[in-house]
Design a protein around this motif. Structure first.
Motif, PDB file in Angstrom:
ATOM      1  N   UNK A   6       0.635  10.625  -6.944  1.00 30.25           N
ATOM      2  CA  UNK A   6       1.573   9.664  -6.385  1.00 30.25           C
ATOM      3  C   UNK A   6       1.873   8.682  -6.968  1.00 30.25           C
ATOM      4  N   UNK A  27       2.395   4.688  -6.876  1.00 32.52           N
ATOM      5  CA  UNK A  27       2.196   3.486  -5.974  1.00 32.52           C
ATOM      6  C   UNK A  27       3.383   2.332  -6.164  1.00 32.52           C
ATOM      7  N   UNK A  33      -5.228  10.589  -4.352  1.00 34.30           N
ATOM      8  CA  UNK A  33      -4.468   9.644  -5.231  1.00 34.30           C
ATOM      9  C   UNK A  33      -4.295  10.314  -6.644  1.00 34.30           C
ATOM     10  N   UNK A  34      -4.769  11.506  -6.854  1.00 34.51           N
ATOM     11  CA  UNK A  34      -4.299  12.362  -7.821  1.00 34.51           C
ATOM     12  C   UNK A  34      -3.432  13.596  -7.904  1.00 34.51           C
ATOM     13  N   UNK A  61       0.828  -1.226   0.033  1.00 38.21           N
ATOM     14  CA  UNK A  61       0.005   0.095  -0.107  1.00 38.21           C
ATOM     15  C   UNK A  61       0.760   1.196   0.143  1.00 38.21           C
ATOM     16  N   UNK A  62       1.866   1.154  -0.126  1.00 36.32           N
ATOM     17  CA  UNK A  62       3.081   2.230  -0.142  1.00 36.32           C
ATOM     18  C   UNK A  62       2.731   3.140  -1.586  1.00 36.32           C
ATOM     19  N   UNK A  63       3.007   4.443  -0.979  1.00 35.89           N
ATOM     20  CA  UNK A  63       2.733   5.271  -2.156  1.00 35.89           C
ATOM     21  C   UNK A  63       4.085   6.357  -1.946  1.00 35.89           C
ATOM     22  N   UNK A  84      -7.473  15.421  -4.727  1.00 32.82           N
ATOM     23  CA  UNK A  84      -7.368  13.946  -4.277  1.00 32.82           C
ATOM     24  C   UNK A  84      -6.051  13.342  -3.830  1.00 32.82           C
ATOM     25  N   UNK A 134      -9.622   1.728   3.050  1.00 27.64           N
ATOM     26  CA  UNK A 134     -10.877   2.471   1.988  1.00 27.64           C
ATOM     27  C   UNK A 134     -12.061   1.610   2.102  1.00 27.64           C
ATOM     28  N   UNK A 177       2.850   7.201 -13.914  1.00 25.74           N
ATOM     29  CA  UNK A 177       3.023   7.804 -12.306  1.00 25.74           C
ATOM     30  C   UNK A 177       4.371   7.468 -11.516  1.00 25.74           C
ATOM     31  N   UNK A 223      -1.498   3.657   2.089  1.00 25.19           N
ATOM     32  CA  UNK A 223      -2.802   3.868   1.708  1.00 25.19           C
ATOM     33  C   UNK A 223      -3.395   2.939   2.782  1.00 25.19           C
ATOM     34  N   UNK A 227     -11.299   7.269   2.863  1.00 24.09           N
ATOM     35  CA  UNK A 227     -10.273   6.539   2.653  1.00 24.09           C
ATOM     36  C   UNK A 227      -9.324   7.221   3.819  1.00 24.09           C
TER      37      UNK A 227
END
Lengths: 214, 576
Positions: B549, B551, B504-505, B339-341, B502, B372, B561, B369, B385
C-alpha cells in the motif's frame, strides 16, 4: 532539583560511578586520543544488523552504512570522529518492520560526533558515545524523528564499532505525525543496536586504530 | 512484415526500434472510408522454425460500444504459435488483430474532435484444454497515431506504415482481404501461414480496406499459457477493449482520452484462434488434436467436452515477464486521514461449477489503518493490527466489471459481465508474532455478485438490471462469533520475514467462497434457476494478490510506495 528522592538517587549514582572508576585503574580516563594509522583519515563503515526497537516493534535494516573522518584528539570526552554520512537500508535490502516498510533518512548536517571516554589497553577497546544523532523515519502511515545519543564501543583488533543505548545515552522520538499512533509517540526512547565494520580510508581495507592515554 | 497492402515493401523498423509516437503528425487523407487498426501481436518469435511454429490468422466480427450505441467492427487476430507443446511447459507467443472500423464508427470518433488515434488494446483469450478453462489477457501497445480522415480521400497514408516490435519479426496483413504472411528477420518465410476462411470481407458492401488504408499498430506478447496435461489446447478470442488515445488536429489530447471501446465477438461468429496439440509422453497426439488454427464454424471451446479430457492439472496463465496484464486504473488515496492507505488488488477466481478461472480485474482499495497494539502472550510479543477497507472503482464500492467467458452446463459458451459490489465495510485483522515474524491476517468483505450483458452461445440474453445473488457471497469464518454467511473471508499467512502476506507489504490472500442463489434474473422469463444451477454453490476458490500500500495520509509518504499524486507504486500481478 526540587525532587529530593531524585536528588538522592543522583547522588548515589554519582558516588557509585566514582567508586567504580576508583576500582578500575585500567579504565583511567584518557585525555590523549591517537587515531591510526593516519590522522586525519577518512573511514567507511558497514552494518548488517541494524535494529531500532520502538515500543517492542523492531525496525530492521539489513544493511546500513556510515562514513566520515577520524582524527586524533585531546580531552575527555575526546572528539575522535565526525560521521558525515549515514544511510539505512537500500533499494535491494530495504528496512522493514511488522508495521510496514521503513524509510530512514539520516540528517548528518551537522555531523554526528564520535567521542571517546574510556580506553582499555588490555583489549584495545575504546568506549564512548555518538552524539548529535538526527534521523527521520517513515513507517507507512507514520513519520517521526529520532534525536540524541548512543553508546559506542570500538575494538582495534576487530575494527568493529558497536552501538547501543542505555538510560544515559538514549534516543528520543520527536515530531511524530498523527499516523504514528500505536507505533511511536513524542518522548519515546527507542533502542538502537548495530555493529559496524570500519575501514580506512573510506572504501579501503585498512583497519583504523584508536588508543587513549591519560 | 507488411502491415497493410501497399506497405509490404516498406522495410521494417530496426530491431529494437519502437515506433516513435508523434502527436503532431498531420492527419492524412484517406481513400477508404474505413479505418483499419492493426493490432499486431504476431510474429514476435524471432527465429521461428517452420516445423514447430506457424502464424495463424482469423477474422472475427465484433461489436463495439460507441457513445451512440454498438457498431460492428472487423477484427483480424494473428498469432505466432507453436504447432504443439508439452504438458507443464509454458507456451509464449505473439499475436495480432486488425480492427477495421466502418465509417459510422469513425464518425463517432470524429465527433469527439479526434483527428488521429493511438492507444492500447486488451484482448481476452479463452483458453481451454478438455474440461479446464482459463483466460489470458493480452495487452498490446500502440505505436504511432493514425490519422482520422475528415472525409474520404483517395490518397494513401504511407506514413502510418508498418512498425515492428523490438527485435521481432512482426507482421500482419491489415484488415480483410489481405493475406497474412511471415517475412522479416528471424522468421522463416516458409513457416506455416494460415488464414482462416471467411476473413476476406468485412461487414458492409464494398467495405474492404484498400491497399493504402493506414494502420495503427499495437504489439505485445501473450501471457504464458501452461497446459497442465495432455490434450488439445484451444484458444478462442473473447472481449476486446481498445483504450484509444485521441488527438485533435493540433496534436493535443482530445477529451475524453483515453476513450475506451469495449468490444465483444458478434453473435454467431467463430472466434476460434488456434488449436495446439499437447501430446502424451509417448508423443502420440490425443484424439482431436489438430495442428490447424481456427476451425471454421466450430467453436473450439464448445467442442471441448467432446475431446478426451486432459491427463493432468489445470491450465496456468501467467503474465508476460515485466509486463502488467492491464494498465492500472486510477487509485488515488485519501490525504486527509493520517491513517489512510491505498492499495491495488488483483487475482483469479474459480467458479467451481464452471471449472473455469477468470482474472479478477485490478482493483483499488482504500484502507484505514485503524489500530495497532503490542500484546504480550505466552509465546512472545504479538502485534495486533486492525484496518478497514473500501473498494474504489470510479468512486463506487465495486470491483471493476469483469467480462468472463465460461461454459454453462459444460457445453454452452457463456459470456457475462460480473460485478462484485461491496455491501459493507471490509475489515482486515492481523495477529503477528514479532519474534518469528509469523502470523495470520483475516480479511472479511461482504460482496454481492451481479451478472449482466450475458450472451449464451453468442446470443444476447437479457437478464435485466438486477440479476444478482440473493445475498452476499460468503465463506466459513474462522471466528465462530463472526459466522453468519455474511462475508467472504480471505486469509493471508505470514510465514517469516518477507515471506507471505501482511497488509502493510501486500501478498497473497485466498478464500473459498459460496455463491448464493440468484434472484432477479430475466426480463421475459425467470432465469434465476439457470444461473443458480450453473453458478451458485460452494467451493469456489479465490486467490487475490495485494500490492504494497501507499500510505497516502502520511504528510511525507515513502516514494518507494506512493506516486506523487498518492497512488500506489506497486501494482500486483495476478497469481494462480
Amino acid at each position: 532539583m526540587r525532587n529530593p528522592l531524585a536528588k538522592a538517587a543522583l547522588t548515589a549514582t554519582a558516588a557509585a560511578a566514582a567508586l567504580a572508576l576508583a576500582g578500575a585503574p585500567a579504565l583511567a580516563a584518557p585525555t590523549v586520543w591517537t587515531v591510526g594509522p593516519n590522522s586525519p583519515q577518512t573511514f567507511s563503515a558497514l552494518s548488517t544488523n541494524t535494529v531500532l526497537n520502538l515500543n517492542g516493534i523492531p525496525l530492521t535494516c539489513p544493511t546500513a552504512t556510515a562514513g566520515g573522518t577520524m582524527f586524533s584528539a585531546t580531552g575527555n570526552p575526546g572528539h575522535i570522529a565526525n560521521i558525515s554520512s549515514a544511510a539505512f537500508g537500500s533499494a535491494a535490502n530495504p528496512c522493514t518492520s511488522p508495521v510496514g516498510p521503513v524509510q530512514p533518512i539520516a540528517d548528518t548536517t551537522p555531523p554526528w560526533q564520535l567521542k571517546g571516554t574510556a580506553y582499555n589497553a588490555t583489549t584495545g577497546t575504546t568506549t564512548g558515545f555518538i552524539s548529535g544523532i538526527n534521523a527521520s523515519l517513515t513507517v507507512l502511515t507514520c513519520t517521526f524523528d529520532v534525536v540524541g545519543e548512543v553508546n559506542a564501543t570500538y575494538r582495534n583488533s576487530t575494527g568493529v564499532l558497536t552501538v547501543s543505548n542505555n538510560a544515559t545515552r538514549q534516543l528520543t522520538v520527536a515530531n511524530a505525525s498523527a499516523g504514528c499512533a500505536g507505533i511511536a509517540a513524542n518522548g519515546d526512547h527507542p533502542t538502537f543496536n548495530a555493529s559496524y565494520r570500519v575501514s580506512t580510508p573510506a572504501g579501503g581495507s585498512g583497519r583504523p586504530t584508536v588508543v587513549g592515554t591519560p | 512484415m507488411p502491415r497493410s497492402h501497399g506497405a509490404g515493401t516498406r522495410p521494417p523498423r530496426p530491431a529494437g526500434g519502437r515506433a516513435r509516437r508523434s502527436r503532431h503528425r498531420s492527419p492524412r487523407p484517406w481513400r477508404s472510408a474505413l479505418i483499419t487498426v492493426s493490432v499486431l501481436l504476431a510474429g514476435v518469435a524471432p527465429g521461428a522454425r517452420a516445423d514447430t511454429e506457424r502464424t495463424v490468422s482469423a477474422a472475427i466480427g465484433y461489436r463495439c460500444g460507441f457513445p451512440s450505441g454498438t457498431l460492428p467492427v472487423e477484427v483480424r487476430i494473428t498469432a505466432a504459435l507453436p504447432v504443439s507443446g508439452s504438458a507443464g511447459e509454458g507456451i509464449t507467443a505473439g499475436a495480432a488483430a486488425a480492427v477495421t472500423f466502418p465509417e459510422a464508427a469513425r464518425a463517432e470518433l470524429a465527433a469527439l474532435k479526434a483527428a488521429s488515434v493511438s492507444g492500447t488494446a486488451r484482448l481476452t483469450v479463452a483458453v481451454a484444454q478438455g474440461a479446464h478453462r482459463a483466460e489470458a489477457v493480452w495487452a498490446g501497445s500502440g505505436t504511432e497515431p493514425v490519422a482520422l480522415p475528415a472525409d474520404a480521400e483517395p490518397e494513401p497514408a504511407p506514413g502510418t506504415g508498418a512498425a515492428t516490435g523490438s527485435g521481432s519479426a512482426t507482421g500482419s496483413g491489415s484488415g480483410s482481404g489481405s493475406a497474412t504472411d511471415t517475412a522479416g528477420a528471424g522468421s522463416d518465410s516458409g513457416s506455416a501461414t494460415d488464414t482462416a476462411p471467411g476473413t476476406a470481407s468485412p461487414s458492409g458492401p464494398g467495405a474492404g480496406p484498400g491497399a493504402a488504408d493506414p494502420v495503427l499498430t499495437f504489439e505485445g506478447p501473450l501471457p504464458t499459457i501452461t497446459p497442465g496435461g495432455t490434450g488439445d489446447l484451444t484458444l478462442t478470442a473473447g472481449a476486446l477493449a481498445l483504450d484509444l488515445a485521441l488527438f485533435t488536429a493540433d496534436g493535443a489530447p482530445a477529451q475524453p482520452s483515453p476513450h475506451t471501446l469495449d468490444c465483444s465477438p458478434r453473435s454467431g461468429e467463430n472466434a476460434g484462434l488456434a488449436t495446439i496439440a499437447i501430446p502424451g509422453d509417448d508423443g502420440s497426439a490425443p484424439p482431436g488434436s489438430s495442428p490447424t488454427p481456427s476451425v471454421p464454424g466450430r467453436d473450439p471451446t464448445a467442442a471441448a467436452p467432446g475431446q478426451r479430457g486432459p491427463d493432468g492439472g489445470a491450465l496456468t496463465i501467467s503474465p508476460p515477464a515485466g509486463q502488467r496484464a492491464r494498465p492500472a486504473p486510477p487509485c488515488v488515496g485519501d490525504t486527509e486521514n493520517a491513517f489512510a492507505m491505498v492499495a491495488y488488488v488483483t487475482g483469479y477466481s474459480n467458479v467451481a461449477k464452471l471449472d473455469g478461472a477468470s482474472e479478477v480485474p485490478l482493483s483499488c482499495t482504500q484502507l484505514i489503518d485503524v489500530s495497532k497494539k503490542i500484546v504480550l502472550q505466552p509465546d512472545g510479543l504479538h502485534l495486533l493490527q486492525h484496518a478497514t477497507g473500501e473498494l474504489d472503482y470510479r468512486g463506487r464500492p465495486v470491483m471493476p466489471p469483469a467480462r468472463a467467458t465460461f461454459l454453462t452446463y459444460g457445453f454452452m459458451p457463456t459470456t457475462a459481465t460480473m460485478e462484485l459490489t461491496q455491501l459493507d465495510t471490509m475489515t482486515i485483522d492481523s495477529d503477528l508474532l514479532l519474534a518469528k515474524y509469523t502470523g495470520l491476517t483475516v480479511v472479511r468483505v461482504p460482496l454481492r455478485l451481479r451478472l449482466y450483458d450475458v450472451e449464451i452461445n453468442g446470443v444476447p440474453l437479457d437478464v435485466g438490471p438486477d440479476c444478482r445473488t440473493v445475498g452476499p457471497l460468503y465463506s466459513k469464518d474462522p471466528d465462530p462469533a463472526q459466522e453468519g454467511e455474511r462475508h467472504v473471508v480471505l486469509t493471508g499467512e505470514l510465514k517469516g520475514p518477507g515471506d507471505g502476506y501482511q497488509l502493510v507489504t501486500g501478498g497473497v490472500l485466498t478464500a473459498t467462497v459460496t455463491i448464493p442463489p440468484f434472484s432477479g434474473c430475466g426480463v421475459d422469463e425467470d432465469l434465476d434457476p439457470l444461473f443458480t444451477s450453473s453458478v451458485s454453490g460452494p467451493g469456489n476458490y479465490l486467490k487475490q494478490v495485494q500490492g504494497a500500500p501507499c500510505a497516502s495520509g502520511n504528510p511525507r509518504p515513502d516514494p518507494t510506495y506512493c506516486t506523487k499524486d498518492h497512488q500506489p507504486v506497486k501494482v500486483p500481478e495476478p497469481e494462480r
